[in-house]
Design a protein around this motif. Structure first.
Motif, PDB file in Angstrom:
ATOM      1  N   VAL A 238      37.060  48.032  25.970  1.00 31.42           N
ATOM      2  CA  VAL A 238      37.646  47.199  24.920  1.00 31.42           C
ATOM      3  C   VAL A 238      37.725  45.763  25.423  1.00 31.42           C
ATOM      4  O   VAL A 238      38.376  45.485  26.434  1.00 31.42           O
ATOM      5  CB  VAL A 238      39.059  47.683  24.521  1.00 31.42           C
ATOM      6  CG1 VAL A 238      39.612  46.807  23.400  1.00 31.42           C
ATOM      7  CG2 VAL A 238      39.027  49.146  24.094  1.00 31.42           C
ATOM      8  N   THR A 239      37.055  44.858  24.731  1.00 34.83           N
ATOM      9  CA  THR A 239      37.124  43.441  25.094  1.00 34.83           C
ATOM     10  C   THR A 239      38.531  42.923  24.876  1.00 34.83           C
ATOM     11  O   THR A 239      39.109  43.080  23.800  1.00 34.83           O
ATOM     12  CB  THR A 239      36.131  42.618  24.267  1.00 34.83           C
ATOM     13  OG1 THR A 239      34.798  43.069  24.542  1.00 34.83           O
ATOM     14  CG2 THR A 239      36.236  41.131  24.601  1.00 34.83           C
ATOM     15  N   ILE A 240      39.080  42.301  25.908  1.00 35.50           N
ATOM     16  CA  ILE A 240      40.428  41.740  25.832  1.00 35.50           C
ATOM     17  C   ILE A 240      40.348  40.381  25.141  1.00 35.50           C
ATOM     18  O   ILE A 240      39.678  39.462  25.635  1.00 35.50           O
ATOM     19  CB  ILE A 240      41.028  41.609  27.245  1.00 35.50           C
ATOM     20  CG1 ILE A 240      41.108  42.990  27.909  1.00 35.50           C
ATOM     21  CG2 ILE A 240      42.399  40.957  27.198  1.00 35.50           C
ATOM     22  CD1 ILE A 240      41.508  42.948  29.370  1.00 35.50           C
ATOM     23  N   ALA A 241      41.011  40.260  23.996  1.00 41.68           N
ATOM     24  CA  ALA A 241      40.906  39.036  23.203  1.00 41.68           C
ATOM     25  C   ALA A 241      41.470  37.829  23.938  1.00 41.68           C
ATOM     26  O   ALA A 241      40.972  36.711  23.793  1.00 41.68           O
ATOM     27  CB  ALA A 241      41.604  39.219  21.858  1.00 41.68           C
ATOM     28  N   GLU A 242      42.521  38.033  24.722  1.00 34.40           N
ATOM     29  CA  GLU A 242      43.172  36.940  25.448  1.00 34.40           C
ATOM     30  C   GLU A 242      43.092  37.203  26.952  1.00 34.40           C
ATOM     31  O   GLU A 242      43.968  37.849  27.528  1.00 34.40           O
ATOM     32  CB  GLU A 242      44.646  36.812  25.021  1.00 34.40           C
ATOM     33  CG  GLU A 242      44.853  36.251  23.625  1.00 34.40           C
ATOM     34  CD  GLU A 242      44.631  34.745  23.570  1.00 34.40           C
ATOM     35  OE1 GLU A 242      44.264  34.151  24.613  1.00 34.40           O
ATOM     36  OE2 GLU A 242      44.818  34.168  22.499  1.00 34.40           O
ATOM     37  N   PRO A 243      42.043  36.714  27.632  1.00 35.54           N
ATOM     38  CA  PRO A 243      41.927  36.955  29.085  1.00 35.54           C
ATOM     39  C   PRO A 243      43.104  36.395  29.880  1.00 35.54           C
ATOM     40  O   PRO A 243      43.361  36.848  30.998  1.00 35.54           O
ATOM     41  CB  PRO A 243      40.629  36.220  29.449  1.00 35.54           C
ATOM     42  CG  PRO A 243      39.856  36.150  28.175  1.00 35.54           C
ATOM     43  CD  PRO A 243      40.882  36.024  27.090  1.00 35.54           C
ATOM     44  N   THR A 244      43.820  35.428  29.311  1.00 34.73           N
ATOM     45  CA  THR A 244      44.961  34.850  30.038  1.00 34.73           C
ATOM     46  C   THR A 244      46.086  35.859  30.219  1.00 34.73           C
ATOM     47  O   THR A 244      47.029  35.596  30.972  1.00 34.73           O
ATOM     48  CB  THR A 244      45.493  33.621  29.282  1.00 34.73           C
ATOM     49  OG1 THR A 244      45.774  33.979  27.920  1.00 34.73           O
ATOM     50  CG2 THR A 244      44.462  32.497  29.281  1.00 34.73           C
ATOM     51  N   GLU A 245      46.004  37.007  29.532  1.00 33.14           N
ATOM     52  CA  GLU A 245      47.009  38.048  29.723  1.00 33.14           C
ATOM     53  C   GLU A 245      46.899  38.693  31.102  1.00 33.14           C
ATOM     54  O   GLU A 245      47.855  39.304  31.581  1.00 33.14           O
ATOM     55  CB  GLU A 245      46.858  39.117  28.634  1.00 33.14           C
ATOM     56  CG  GLU A 245      47.126  38.613  27.220  1.00 33.14           C
ATOM     57  CD  GLU A 245      46.871  39.681  26.178  1.00 33.14           C
ATOM     58  OE1 GLU A 245      46.468  40.802  26.565  1.00 33.14           O
ATOM     59  OE2 GLU A 245      47.060  39.406  24.976  1.00 33.14           O
ATOM     60  N   LEU A 246      45.736  38.543  31.751  1.00 30.84           N
ATOM     61  CA  LEU A 246      45.542  39.118  33.077  1.00 30.84           C
ATOM     62  C   LEU A 246      46.119  38.185  34.145  1.00 30.84           C
ATOM     63  O   LEU A 246      46.129  36.962  33.974  1.00 30.84           O
ATOM     64  CB  LEU A 246      44.053  39.352  33.339  1.00 30.84           C
ATOM     65  CG  LEU A 246      43.357  40.360  32.423  1.00 30.84           C
ATOM     66  CD1 LEU A 246      41.868  40.401  32.721  1.00 30.84           C
ATOM     67  CD2 LEU A 246      43.958  41.752  32.594  1.00 30.84           C
ATOM     68  N   PRO A 247      46.562  38.743  35.268  1.00 35.12           N
ATOM     69  CA  PRO A 247      47.172  37.918  36.322  1.00 35.12           C
ATOM     70  C   PRO A 247      46.156  37.211  37.215  1.00 35.12           C
ATOM     71  O   PRO A 247      46.527  36.679  38.264  1.00 35.12           O
ATOM     72  CB  PRO A 247      47.990  38.938  37.117  1.00 35.12           C
ATOM     73  CG  PRO A 247      47.239  40.214  36.959  1.00 35.12           C
ATOM     74  CD  PRO A 247      46.679  40.186  35.565  1.00 35.12           C
ATOM     75  N   VAL A 248      44.869  37.218  36.831  1.00 31.56           N
ATOM     76  CA  VAL A 248      43.840  36.539  37.617  1.00 31.56           C
ATOM     77  C   VAL A 248      42.989  35.688  36.683  1.00 31.56           C
ATOM     78  O   VAL A 248      42.851  35.980  35.492  1.00 31.56           O
ATOM     79  CB  VAL A 248      42.935  37.552  38.356  1.00 31.56           C
ATOM     80  CG1 VAL A 248      43.703  38.278  39.435  1.00 31.56           C
ATOM     81  CG2 VAL A 248      42.315  38.549  37.388  1.00 31.56           C
ATOM     82  N   ASP A 249      42.423  34.615  37.233  1.00 31.61           N
ATOM     83  CA  ASP A 249      41.533  33.734  36.491  1.00 31.61           C
ATOM     84  C   ASP A 249      40.110  34.263  36.654  1.00 31.61           C
ATOM     85  O   ASP A 249      39.421  33.944  37.628  1.00 31.61           O
ATOM     86  CB  ASP A 249      41.658  32.310  37.024  1.00 31.61           C
ATOM     87  CG  ASP A 249      40.871  31.301  36.194  1.00 31.61           C
ATOM     88  OD1 ASP A 249      39.942  31.719  35.488  1.00 31.61           O
ATOM     89  OD2 ASP A 249      41.179  30.087  36.279  1.00 31.61           O
ATOM     90  N   VAL A 250      39.668  35.083  35.697  1.00 27.60           N
ATOM     91  CA  VAL A 250      38.382  35.757  35.843  1.00 27.60           C
ATOM     92  C   VAL A 250      37.216  34.773  35.798  1.00 27.60           C
ATOM     93  O   VAL A 250      36.193  34.983  36.457  1.00 27.60           O
ATOM     94  CB  VAL A 250      38.211  36.860  34.775  1.00 27.60           C
ATOM     95  CG1 VAL A 250      39.169  38.014  35.023  1.00 27.60           C
ATOM     96  CG2 VAL A 250      38.380  36.302  33.364  1.00 27.60           C
ATOM     97  N   LYS A 251      37.344  33.705  35.045  1.00 26.16           N
ATOM     98  CA  LYS A 251      36.257  32.724  34.976  1.00 26.16           C
ATOM     99  C   LYS A 251      36.116  32.004  36.317  1.00 26.16           C
ATOM    100  O   LYS A 251      34.992  31.756  36.788  1.00 26.16           O
ATOM    101  CB  LYS A 251      36.512  31.730  33.853  1.00 26.16           C
ATOM    102  CG  LYS A 251      35.346  30.775  33.606  1.00 26.16           C
ATOM    103  CD  LYS A 251      35.598  29.893  32.391  1.00 26.16           C
ATOM    104  CE  LYS A 251      34.428  28.944  32.146  1.00 26.16           C
ATOM    105  NZ  LYS A 251      34.680  28.060  30.969  1.00 26.16           N
ATOM    106  N   ARG A 252      37.227  31.677  36.956  1.00 26.48           N
ATOM    107  CA  ARG A 252      37.167  30.994  38.251  1.00 26.48           C
ATOM    108  C   ARG A 252      36.551  31.899  39.311  1.00 26.48           C
ATOM    109  O   ARG A 252      35.712  31.461  40.117  1.00 26.48           O
ATOM    110  CB  ARG A 252      38.569  30.568  38.681  1.00 26.48           C
ATOM    111  CG  ARG A 252      38.606  29.809  40.014  1.00 26.48           C
ATOM    112  CD  ARG A 252      40.024  29.596  40.486  1.00 26.48           C
ATOM    113  NE  ARG A 252      40.701  30.865  40.779  1.00 26.48           N
ATOM    114  CZ  ARG A 252      40.526  31.552  41.908  1.00 26.48           C
ATOM    115  NH1 ARG A 252      39.695  31.103  42.860  1.00 26.48           N
ATOM    116  NH2 ARG A 252      41.176  32.684  42.113  1.00 26.48           N
ATOM    117  N   ILE A 253      36.939  33.169  39.322  1.00 25.80           N
ATOM    118  CA  ILE A 253      36.378  34.111  40.289  1.00 25.80           C
ATOM    119  C   ILE A 253      34.881  34.287  40.065  1.00 25.80           C
ATOM    120  O   ILE A 253      34.082  34.324  41.010  1.00 25.80           O
ATOM    121  CB  ILE A 253      37.110  35.462  40.199  1.00 25.80           C
ATOM    122  CG1 ILE A 253      38.549  35.318  40.695  1.00 25.80           C
ATOM    123  CG2 ILE A 253      36.378  36.539  41.002  1.00 25.80           C
ATOM    124  CD1 ILE A 253      39.405  36.537  40.485  1.00 25.80           C
TER     125      ILE A 253
END
Length: 411
Positions: A238-253
């Motif tokens: 399931v694609t997470i609509a709001e990635p900011t809900e995760l405790p990590v910055d996935v785009k930066r990683i």
């Protein structure tokens, strides 16, 4: 050589199996598509698919001839074509090594041998994670059961054993105790590795890259870890609509991985774990499209054409991401078991259920099926939407409750 005066780019596309992205690329009339097939994979393509693609220029690499000779034969063949391709794309995992090397031999954009190792061979991959300062599970290459047991004594049980080049959880095993070592196949037939078992939640992560820049990264929530789906757990993303809900910055990683692995363009598919305390561990990375229908989830979730954007990156472009929506959308893989199908719920019936946007059934009543032990094995899929991950997962559970798939065992 990829852009002609009329502005139509030519793309050499690795074609080892039908798929949604391949179907999309083939449908584009503004792109000169050339298919690159490899024996013996080419021999296993369905007849109806071969009939539907026979209008496209196709080059088949023979398995019993040195690759350098086949590259020379390709160069002689391609100059006779009206629009020779100047771009290259391999959307799938198994043929990475040979296809990227072939692309290099014929002068097309490609991953070098070191990059292929980073995105294909898991020990090299995890060593690169560590060099880049990205946490990952402890691991070790092994050749004997004794070496696996020694790893377990050092890092604890359970542990994971897998081939160094596996995908879709094929030939991947979770061993709870040393007594289960006897369940493993003969280690001599492949190269193997062992890694520590990570607790916490497994996520999928996809991204598109253009000019070495991550345009965006899309995390996916999974109801169960991939290896658990092989044992019968709900198989969905399931694609997470709001990635900011995760405790990590996935785009930066992801950008850190792109920089460290010198990835210039294309689609990346990754997996990572989040522990209960929020700690992050990267699991794997692949320089190709995600399996199942995960890319389509991202497009439906954010309301844009994910395949068009992906194709643009392989054509040397830096596309915009014209988001028009924000919702959770996932693909639910429908159950399958071996035998002759005697009953299966129809797609029209499934599409009437709450949240179901569409889907595809791969088989029909009367078909004889023998699915492989893999995380991508299914009788079909449906896309399901919801305002939250929880609502989407609940609707998927409803679909599974209603879906009927019955077989009679074949002799």
């Amino acid at each position: 050589m990829g852009e002609l005066a009329i502005g139509r780019p030519g793309l050499l596309l690795v074609d080892d199996r039908p798929g949604s992205f391949t179907d999309y690329v083939i449908s584009r009339t503004d792109v000169g598509v050339f298919l690159l097939r490899f024996e013996p994979w080419a021999d296993a393509l369905p007849k109806d698919y071969l009939d539907g693609t026979k209008h496209l220029p196709t080059f088949v690499v023979r398995a019993d001839v040195p690759l350098e000779e086949e590259a020379a034969r390709y160069r002689s063949w391609v100059v006779t074509q009206e629009r020779p391709p100047g771009y290259f794309c391999n959307p799938h995992e198994p043929l990475q090594e040979v296809s990227q090397r072939f692309a290099g031999l014929v002068g097309l954009p490609h991953l070098d041998d070191l990059q292929v190792g980073w995105v294909r061979r898991k020990p090299q991959m995890k060593a690169r994670f560590q060099e880049l300062g990205i946490p990952c599970a402890q691991y070790r290459e092994v050749a004997t059961l004794e070496q696996i047991e020694a790893f377990g004594e050092e890092y604890g049980w359970p542990l994971i054993v897998k081939p160094v080049d596996s995908f879709a959880s094929i030939d991947t095993y979770k061993l709870e105790t040393p007594e289960e070592l006897s369940q493993l196949p003969d280690l001599g037939r492949r190269e193997w590795m062992v890694e520590e078992f990570l607790t916490g939640k497994e996520y999928q992560l996809c991204a598109v890259v253009a000019g070495g820049v991550v345009l965006d990264a899309w995390p996916s929530w999974t109801p169960a870890a991939l290896l658990e789906t092989v044992a019968g757990a709900m198989n969905a993303n399931v694609t997470i609509a709001e990635p900011t809900e995760l405790p990590v910055d996935v785009k930066r990683i992801t950008q850190k991985l792109v920089d460290g692995m010198r990835i210039d363009h294309g689609y990346l598919h990754m997996e990572f774990f989040l522990s209960m305390d929020g700690s992050f561990h990267m699991s794997e990375i692949g320089a190709r499209l995600a399996g199942c229908e995960i890319p389509t989830n991202h497009g439906l979730s954010h309301g844009f054409d994910i395949f068009s954007v992906t194709l643009d990156t392989y054509l040397g472009r830096s596309p915009e991401l014209p988001y028009t929506q924000k919702r959770c959308v996932g693909d639910l893989l429908l159950p399958i078991s071996a035998g002759r199908i005697t009953r299966m719920t129809g797609l029209d019936e499934l599409k009437r259920m709450p949240g179901v946007l569409g889907g595809k059934l791969r088989f029909a009543v009367g078909d004889l099926v023998d699915p492989r032990r893999a995380s991508n094995a299914s009788s079909g899929y449906v896309h399901v939407e919801g305002e939250t991950v929880e609502e989407t997962a609940s609707r998927m559970e409803n679909v599974l409750d209603e879906f009927e798939f019955e077989v009679e065992k074949a002799p």
